[in-house]
Design a protein around this motif. Structure first.
Motif, PDB file in Angstrom:
ATOM      1  N   VAL A   1     -18.942   6.806   0.599  1.00 34.35           N
ATOM      2  CA  VAL A   1     -17.767   6.156   1.172  1.00 34.35           C
ATOM      3  C   VAL A   1     -18.139   4.703   1.454  1.00 34.35           C
ATOM      4  O   VAL A   1     -19.229   4.425   1.961  1.00 34.35           O
ATOM      5  CB  VAL A   1     -17.318   6.855   2.475  1.00 34.35           C
ATOM      6  CG1 VAL A   1     -16.225   6.070   3.176  1.00 34.35           C
ATOM      7  CG2 VAL A   1     -16.830   8.254   2.150  1.00 34.35           C
TER       8      VAL A   1
ATOM      9  N   LYS B   1       0.874  -1.178   0.000  1.00 31.84           N
ATOM     10  CA  LYS B   1       0.000   0.000   0.000  1.00 31.84           C
ATOM     11  C   LYS B   1       0.904   1.219   0.000  1.00 31.84           C
ATOM     12  O   LYS B   1       1.701   1.411   0.916  1.00 31.84           O
ATOM     13  CB  LYS B   1      -0.924   0.004   1.220  1.00 31.84           C
ATOM     14  CG  LYS B   1      -1.967   1.126   1.165  1.00 31.84           C
ATOM     15  CD  LYS B   1      -1.499   2.406   1.795  1.00 31.84           C
ATOM     16  CE  LYS B   1      -2.420   3.581   1.566  1.00 31.84           C
ATOM     17  NZ  LYS B   1      -2.165   4.693   2.492  1.00 31.84           N
TER      18      LYS B   1
ATOM     19  N   LEU C   1     -12.216   9.434   7.525  1.00 29.88           N
ATOM     20  CA  LEU C   1     -12.812   9.119   6.215  1.00 29.88           C
ATOM     21  C   LEU C   1     -13.349  10.399   5.588  1.00 29.88           C
ATOM     22  O   LEU C   1     -14.022  11.199   6.259  1.00 29.88           O
ATOM     23  CB  LEU C   1     -13.947   8.102   6.381  1.00 29.88           C
ATOM     24  CG  LEU C   1     -13.541   6.748   6.968  1.00 29.88           C
ATOM     25  CD1 LEU C   1     -14.762   5.874   7.243  1.00 29.88           C
ATOM     26  CD2 LEU C   1     -12.583   6.016   6.024  1.00 29.88           C
ATOM     27  N   ARG C   2     -13.053  10.565   4.293  1.00 29.97           N
ATOM     28  CA  ARG C   2     -13.456  11.794   3.617  1.00 29.97           C
ATOM     29  C   ARG C   2     -14.954  11.798   3.318  1.00 29.97           C
ATOM     30  O   ARG C   2     -15.468  10.874   2.683  1.00 29.97           O
ATOM     31  CB  ARG C   2     -12.713  11.917   2.283  1.00 29.97           C
ATOM     32  CG  ARG C   2     -13.008  13.217   1.545  1.00 29.97           C
ATOM     33  CD  ARG C   2     -12.394  13.188   0.154  1.00 29.97           C
ATOM     34  NE  ARG C   2     -10.964  12.922   0.175  1.00 29.97           N
ATOM     35  CZ  ARG C   2     -10.015  13.838   0.434  1.00 29.97           C
ATOM     36  NH1 ARG C   2     -10.359  15.072   0.700  1.00 29.97           N
ATOM     37  NH2 ARG C   2      -8.740  13.501   0.427  1.00 29.97           N
TER      38      ARG C   2
ATOM     39  N   GLY D   1      -2.867   5.248  -2.208  1.00 28.22           N
ATOM     40  CA  GLY D   1      -3.729   6.310  -1.702  1.00 28.22           C
ATOM     41  C   GLY D   1      -3.641   7.509  -2.625  1.00 28.22           C
ATOM     42  O   GLY D   1      -3.371   7.351  -3.816  1.00 28.22           O
ATOM     43  N   GLY D   2      -3.840   8.685  -2.067  1.00 30.77           N
ATOM     44  CA  GLY D   2      -3.792   9.896  -2.878  1.00 30.77           C
ATOM     45  C   GLY D   2      -4.494  11.060  -2.191  1.00 30.77           C
ATOM     46  O   GLY D   2      -4.883  12.021  -2.859  1.00 30.77           O
ATOM     47  N   GLY D   3      -4.611  10.945  -0.873  1.00 32.06           N
ATOM     48  CA  GLY D   3      -5.283  11.998  -0.100  1.00 32.06           C
ATOM     49  C   GLY D   3      -4.773  13.397  -0.430  1.00 32.06           C
ATOM     50  O   GLY D   3      -5.580  14.297  -0.744  1.00 32.06           O
TER      51      GLY D   3
ATOM     52  N   ASN E   1     -15.837   5.618  -2.668  1.00 36.90           N
ATOM     53  CA  ASN E   1     -14.517   6.082  -2.245  1.00 36.90           C
ATOM     54  C   ASN E   1     -14.152   5.258  -1.005  1.00 36.90           C
ATOM     55  O   ASN E   1     -14.892   5.248  -0.022  1.00 36.90           O
ATOM     56  CB  ASN E   1     -14.585   7.577  -1.908  1.00 36.90           C
ATOM     57  CG  ASN E   1     -13.255   8.138  -1.457  1.00 36.90           C
ATOM     58  OD1 ASN E   1     -12.216   7.487  -1.616  1.00 36.90           O
ATOM     59  ND2 ASN E   1     -13.282   9.343  -0.898  1.00 36.90           N
ATOM     60  N   ILE E   2     -13.020   4.557  -1.079  1.00 34.84           N
ATOM     61  CA  ILE E   2     -12.636   3.665   0.021  1.00 34.84           C
ATOM     62  C   ILE E   2     -11.283   4.101   0.573  1.00 34.84           C
ATOM     63  O   ILE E   2     -10.354   4.381  -0.205  1.00 34.84           O
ATOM     64  CB  ILE E   2     -12.590   2.197  -0.477  1.00 34.84           C
ATOM     65  CG1 ILE E   2     -13.998   1.786  -0.929  1.00 34.84           C
ATOM     66  CG2 ILE E   2     -12.079   1.248   0.618  1.00 34.84           C
ATOM     67  CD1 ILE E   2     -14.099   0.423  -1.549  1.00 34.84           C
ATOM     68  N   ASN E   3     -11.168   4.171   1.876  1.00 32.34           N
ATOM     69  CA  ASN E   3      -9.874   4.488   2.486  1.00 32.34           C
ATOM     70  C   ASN E   3      -8.848   3.480   1.967  1.00 32.34           C
ATOM     71  O   ASN E   3      -9.082   2.269   1.994  1.00 32.34           O
ATOM     72  CB  ASN E   3     -10.014   4.421   4.006  1.00 32.34           C
ATOM     73  CG  ASN E   3      -8.679   4.531   4.696  1.00 32.34           C
ATOM     74  OD1 ASN E   3      -7.951   3.555   4.821  1.00 32.34           O
ATOM     75  ND2 ASN E   3      -8.332   5.728   5.106  1.00 32.34           N
ATOM     76  N   ALA E   4      -7.719   3.995   1.498  1.00 35.33           N
ATOM     77  CA  ALA E   4      -6.755   3.124   0.816  1.00 35.33           C
ATOM     78  C   ALA E   4      -6.139   2.068   1.740  1.00 35.33           C
ATOM     79  O   ALA E   4      -5.790   0.973   1.281  1.00 35.33           O
ATOM     80  CB  ALA E   4      -5.663   3.980   0.186  1.00 35.33           C
TER      81      ALA E   4
ATOM     82  N   GLY F   1      -0.496   8.253  -0.132  1.00 31.13           N
ATOM     83  CA  GLY F   1      -0.419   9.509  -0.871  1.00 31.13           C
ATOM     84  C   GLY F   1       0.627  10.450  -0.291  1.00 31.13           C
ATOM     85  O   GLY F   1       1.196  11.272  -1.007  1.00 31.13           O
TER      86      GLY F   1
END
Ligand SMILES: Nc1ncnc2c1ncn2[C@@H]1O[C@H](COP(=O)(O)OP(=O)(O)O)[C@@H](O)[C@H]1O
Ligand SMILES: CC(=O)N[C@@H](CCC(=O)OP(=O)(O)O)C(=O)O
Length: 257
Positions: A119, A7, A61-62, A39-41, A155-158, A10
């Motif tokens: 999410v 993993k 979580l966004r 990721g990529g936050g 959208n899933i937390n990486a 970001g």
């Protein structure tokens, strides 16, 4: 063949070093095939700011409205995934980018639409395309996007997406690559932490913020039968041909000894 799920956070994609890429080549030499979830936050935040949307998080979580989801998908698939695939390929690591939604790789469900919007949690992972790419000698690089039974993109937390893919592929090691050398406790990197210590350090406020989803998904991955989960740095070498460097998380210390 043995597989390692990596993993890539970001926080570190723009800071990955030559030593890190050399370690990946070493891992391949040692007989491991690699799968990435990224990721990529920070990339998402940057684009949201450009469009005037203020990022909002609940428990890490966004909050993802329809408008945010469009940006999340555009950035993860069009920017962050491209960036990581390009970096790997330019280091002679044959990578191919795919979305978690492609061929329903990551199937999920909404967590709490009222509070979080689009999410999701991962329900199942479809290994088919991933294993096919691995058989062809490629490194799949997967975005943390999922899809519901009804075709809604999530959208899933990486960190959670990575742990779910690791579990489904029954990988040998799951590595969370981030911008610190491992889990810092009293300012020093812990070589190994057991479940009970992880909970204690979260309570004491020594493990906070973005490290929490990493440790909770690590513990969930261990519970599901995965043998090795580590937090490692993308800013340096992570493997010397024998040892992986970072913080290993285990269920119980005596099991390892
Ligand atoms: N005990 C800890 N040890 C190391 N880092 C920690 C700890 N507690 C919180 N953190 C924070 O977690 C961050 C990594 O999480 P995050 O920024 O979400 O990274 P990523 O993008 O890799 O998922 C570190 O940069 C650090 O600020
Ligand atoms: C639901 C949710 O929070 N999704 C994350 C997905 C990207 C991610 O997790 O990126 P990092 O690994 O860089 O934090 C987000 O929108 O930021």
């Amino acid at each position: 063949m043995k597989t390692i799920l990596i993993k890539c956070g970001g926080s570190v994609i723009d800071q990955l070093t030559e030593d890190f890429f050399a370690s990946l080549a070493e891992l391949q030499k040692a007989g491991f095939q690699l799968v990435f979830v990224h990721g990529g936050g920070p990339d998402i935040n940057e684009m949201l700011e450009l469009t005037g949307v203020v990022p909002e998080f609940h428990n890490g979580l966004r909050k993802t409205t329809k408008e945010t989801l469009n940006i999340v998908e555009m950035v993860l698939s069009g920017k962050t995934n491209r960036k990581l695939v390009h970096l790997l390929n330019s280091h002679h690591l044959k990578a191919i980018g795919i979305n978690g939604t492609d061929n329903q790789i990551i199937q999920g469900s909404l967590i709490d639409e009222a509070a979080l919007g689009y999410v999701g949690n991962v329900e199942t992972v479809n290994n088919k395309l991933i294993t096919k790419l691995l058989t062809d000698g490629l490194i799949p690089v997967i975005t943390p996007l999922g899809i519901t039974e009804n075709g809604q993109i999530l959208n899933i937390n990486a960190d959670y997406a990575a742990a779910a893919v690791a579990k489904s592929l029954k990988v040998e090691h799951c590595l969370f690559v981030t911008d610190v050398d491992g889990i810092l406790i009293d300012g020093k990197v812990a070589n190994i932490l057991e479940q009970k210590e992880v909970h204690q350090y979260i309570e004491e406020g020594q493990i906070t913020g973005g490290m929490i989803p990493k440790v909770t998904s690590s513990l969930a991955a261990l519970e599901s039968g995965l043998k090795s989960v580590m937090i490692v740095s993308g800013k340096k070498a992570i493997y010397d041909g024998q040892t992986l460097f970072g913080t290993q998380i285990v269920e119980k210390l005596e099991v390892v000894k």
